[in-house]
Write a protein that holds these residues in place. Structure first.
Motif, PDB file in Angstrom:
ATOM      1  N   MET A   1      -1.369  -8.969  -0.854  1.00  0.00           N
ATOM      2  CA  MET A   1      -0.655  -9.401   0.339  1.00  0.00           C
ATOM      3  C   MET A   1       0.821  -9.628  -0.006  1.00  0.00           C
ATOM      4  O   MET A   1       1.161 -10.030  -1.116  1.00  0.00           O
ATOM      5  N   LEU A   2       1.713  -9.369   0.967  1.00  0.00           N
ATOM      6  CA  LEU A   2       3.135  -9.556   0.734  1.00  0.00           C
ATOM      7  C   LEU A   2       3.466 -11.006   0.431  1.00  0.00           C
ATOM      8  O   LEU A   2       2.822 -11.919   0.975  1.00  0.00           O
ATOM      9  N   PRO A   3       4.465 -11.263  -0.434  1.00  0.00           N
ATOM     10  CA  PRO A   3       4.842 -12.653  -0.738  1.00  0.00           C
ATOM     11  C   PRO A   3       5.454 -13.336   0.466  1.00  0.00           C
ATOM     12  O   PRO A   3       6.051 -12.693   1.340  1.00  0.00           O
ATOM     13  N   ASN A   4       5.318 -14.676   0.512  1.00  0.00           N
ATOM     14  CA  ASN A   4       5.919 -15.464   1.571  1.00  0.00           C
ATOM     15  C   ASN A   4       7.409 -15.613   1.321  1.00  0.00           C
ATOM     16  O   ASN A   4       7.826 -15.990   0.229  1.00  0.00           O
ATOM     17  N   ASN A   5       8.225 -15.363   2.335  1.00  0.00           N
ATOM     18  CA  ASN A   5       9.663 -15.568   2.215  1.00  0.00           C
ATOM     19  C   ASN A   5      10.003 -17.024   2.493  1.00  0.00           C
ATOM     20  O   ASN A   5       9.467 -17.628   3.433  1.00  0.00           O
ATOM     21  N   PRO A   6      10.885 -17.625   1.691  1.00  0.00           N
ATOM     22  CA  PRO A   6      11.256 -19.024   1.939  1.00  0.00           C
ATOM     23  C   PRO A   6      11.968 -19.158   3.278  1.00  0.00           C
ATOM     24  O   PRO A   6      12.950 -18.478   3.549  1.00  0.00           O
ATOM     25  N   TYR A  47       3.440  -1.159  -0.897  1.00  0.00           N
ATOM     26  CA  TYR A  47       2.392  -1.269  -1.913  1.00  0.00           C
ATOM     27  C   TYR A  47       1.523  -2.521  -1.725  1.00  0.00           C
ATOM     28  O   TYR A  47       0.640  -2.782  -2.536  1.00  0.00           O
ATOM     29  N   TYR A  48       1.782  -3.304  -0.688  1.00  0.00           N
ATOM     30  CA  TYR A  48       1.038  -4.542  -0.451  1.00  0.00           C
ATOM     31  C   TYR A  48       0.265  -4.439   0.862  1.00  0.00           C
ATOM     32  O   TYR A  48       0.703  -3.772   1.802  1.00  0.00           O
ATOM     33  N   SER A  49      -0.869  -5.126   0.927  1.00  0.00           N
ATOM     34  CA  SER A  49      -1.679  -5.156   2.146  1.00  0.00           C
ATOM     35  C   SER A  49      -1.328  -6.394   2.976  1.00  0.00           C
ATOM     36  O   SER A  49      -0.550  -7.250   2.546  1.00  0.00           O
ATOM     37  N   ASP A  50      -1.917  -6.492   4.159  1.00  0.00           N
ATOM     38  CA  ASP A  50      -1.684  -7.629   5.051  1.00  0.00           C
ATOM     39  C   ASP A  50      -2.705  -8.740   4.856  1.00  0.00           C
ATOM     40  O   ASP A  50      -2.670  -9.744   5.571  1.00  0.00           O
ATOM     41  N   GLU A  51      -3.614  -8.565   3.926  1.00  0.00           N
ATOM     42  CA  GLU A  51      -4.675  -9.546   3.707  1.00  0.00           C
ATOM     43  C   GLU A  51      -4.626 -10.066   2.277  1.00  0.00           C
ATOM     44  O   GLU A  51      -3.987  -9.483   1.406  1.00  0.00           O
ATOM     45  N   GLY A  52      -5.327 -11.173   2.052  1.00  0.00           N
ATOM     46  CA  GLY A  52      -5.433 -11.716   0.704  1.00  0.00           C
ATOM     47  C   GLY A  52      -4.415 -12.794   0.411  1.00  0.00           C
ATOM     48  O   GLY A  52      -3.639 -13.212   1.279  1.00  0.00           O
ATOM     49  N   ARG A  53      -4.406 -13.251  -0.814  1.00  0.00           N
ATOM     50  CA  ARG A  53      -3.499 -14.310  -1.244  1.00  0.00           C
ATOM     51  C   ARG A  53      -2.084 -13.760  -1.351  1.00  0.00           C
ATOM     52  O   ARG A  53      -1.887 -12.649  -1.842  1.00  0.00           O
TER      53      ARG A  53
END
Length: 454
Positions: A1-6, A47-53
């Motif tokens: 999953m994509l990282p969270n943006n601050p 390269y990242y999905s919309d699900e997961g951690r």
């Protein structure tokens, strides 16, 4: 999953910002502020999905990959040094000092596998673009080197003993009771192999080698008889590999030199201290005057240097806007005069029709060709090209691209340092001009000393 943006970009009132603690003229700080990190966030989002951690920030992972090659560190060491070095943390996008590891070292392995060769090429393209016009020269220098793999020096005896131990492991995992393990006999044969160069013991060494190969075949047949068809199919690829190693002869083509890196080959470069190197051939393309690496290519086969030109020049043209007009090579590239519109220049005897000026220009051009040799030396000694620890041929391509990226970034940082130095010297000269003539001599001597050291 994509990282969270601050979401909160406000400064913390109770702790000072990391940027305020650092030297603003440090090359790593300036490089961090020059690189377009948003480009990597957009490019690697696919390269990242919309699900997961949520994953680690992309800038953090790209920064760690760059620092690893830039400082010649392993995955484990770059993570540890990141915790101790505030400049590393600022380079990777941290606003405050974090006294903890950024991630586990294995996450770097996963990130390299995630972005692959295409993602690493974007990092390399960024390192070329930073040099601007210096990377757009019409003349380039091309040469090949060997990217050695992390394998032991291959001998038939080593490979045979490794195969026997691997077969023992398979039997232990499958709970198969072998008719005989040959453990005691293997120890005896290993001792005989140690003295195979001695004229009086070469016959015993050859006999020991033949016996070890026979034991490999016996163990494969013994294990296959005790497994059902499904389990045999599971290990069939391993068995076929072992039998191929056993059957190969000294002068066979396409020999296997490693059980875990089957794609490597032996390369003879004519070195006195190292007759053969085991790995893959790599092509390096640099600009003639500025010395920026604009193209690299790893080769699956041990081809003649002239056959590697097409892949090398294709890689170089991919990372620039102007086509390459001339490639300057050594005599190892004989056989090619032009590749895809690029003229190939190789040193030779001067022509009778050449004027004195033309002869002098050719002499200077081919003397300049040797400038690529120290660049290859820096790649190997400073940026992890001397021994590649990444697995497979894709590991060869990724390591080569990262090493070239690190060299270009280091060159950019050194150029920035030179500019800072010249600014300081200019200010010093202005100060000296305002000092009384009696005291001016002391400052001039100081200036000359600093200039000589530089």
């Amino acid at each position: 999953m994509l990282p969270n943006n601050p979401k909160n970009n406000q400064p913390n009132l109770f702790s000072s910002q990391l940027r305020d603690m650092l030297d603003s003229n440090d090359p790593l700080v300036v490089l961090a502020e020059t690189i377009n990190w948003h480009f990597f966030d957009e490019s690697f989002a696919v390269y990242y999905s919309d699900e997961g951690r949520p994953a680690k920030p992309i800038r953090l992972m790209v920064g760690l990959l760059i620092l690893k090659q830039l400082e010649n560190l392993s995955d484990e060491n770059v993570v540890l040094q990141w915790k101790r070095n505030p400049y590393y943390q600022y380079f990777c996008g941290m606003r405050e000092y974090i006294p903890a590891l950024p991630c586990d070292s294995t996450e770097l392995v996963k990130f390299r596998q995630r972005i692959g060769k295409e993602g690493v090429e974007k990092i390399f393209a960024m390192s070329v673009a930073l040099h601007g016009k210096a990377a757009q020269e019409s003349q380039v220098i091309v040469d090949t080197t060997v990217q050695e793999k992390n394998v032991t020096y291959p001998t038939d005896g080593k490979l045979a003993i490794k195969m026997i131990h691997h077969l023992h492991r398979i039997a232990r995992d499958e709970k198969i009771q072998l008719r005989r393990t040959y453990v005691k006999e293997i120890k005896e044969k290993r001792i005989r192999l140690r003295f195979f160069r001695h004229p009086k013991k070469i016959k015993k060494a050859k006999s020991a080698m033949k016996r070890l190969e026979t034991i490999v075949g016996i163990l494969i047949r013994d294990i296959s008889r005790n497994l059902n068809e499904e389990r045999v199919q599971m290990y069939q690829e391993t068995f076929d590999l072992f039998l191929k190693v056993v059957d190969q002869k000294q002068k066979d083509k396409g020999k296997l030199y490693s059980l875990h890196e089957t794609h490597i080959y032996a390369i003879a470069k004519g070195k006195d201290h190292k007759k053969y190197e085991y790995g893959t051939k790599a092509s390096i393309v640099t600009t003639k005057n500025s010395g920026v690496i604009i193209g690299v290519a790893a080769h699956k086969k041990n081809e003649h240097d002239s056959k590697t030109l097409e892949a090398a020049l294709q890689s170089a043209n991919r990372h620039r806007t102007k086509p390459i007009k001339e490639a300057i090579c050594d005599r190892g590239y004989r056989g090619k005069k032009e590749v895809n519109g690029t003229m190939i220049s190789i040193p030779g005897k001067p022509l009778k029709r050449d004027t004195k000026y033309q002869k002098e220009q050719k002499r200077k051009k081919f003397r300049r060709r040797a400038a690529i040799e120290p660049i290859i030396g820096h790649l190997k000694s400073d940026h992890r090209l001397s021994r590649n620890y990444l697995k497979g041929f894709i590991g060869d391509e990724i390591n080569l691209l990262l090493a070239a990226s690190a060299f270009n970034l280091k060159k950019w940082m050194n150029h920035f340092l030179a500019i800072i130095f010249m600014v300081k010297i200019t200010l010093l000269l202005q100060t000296i001009a305002q000092i009384k003539p009696k005291k001016r001599r002391r400052y001039i001597d100081l200036y000359l000393t600093v200039y000589r050291l530089w």
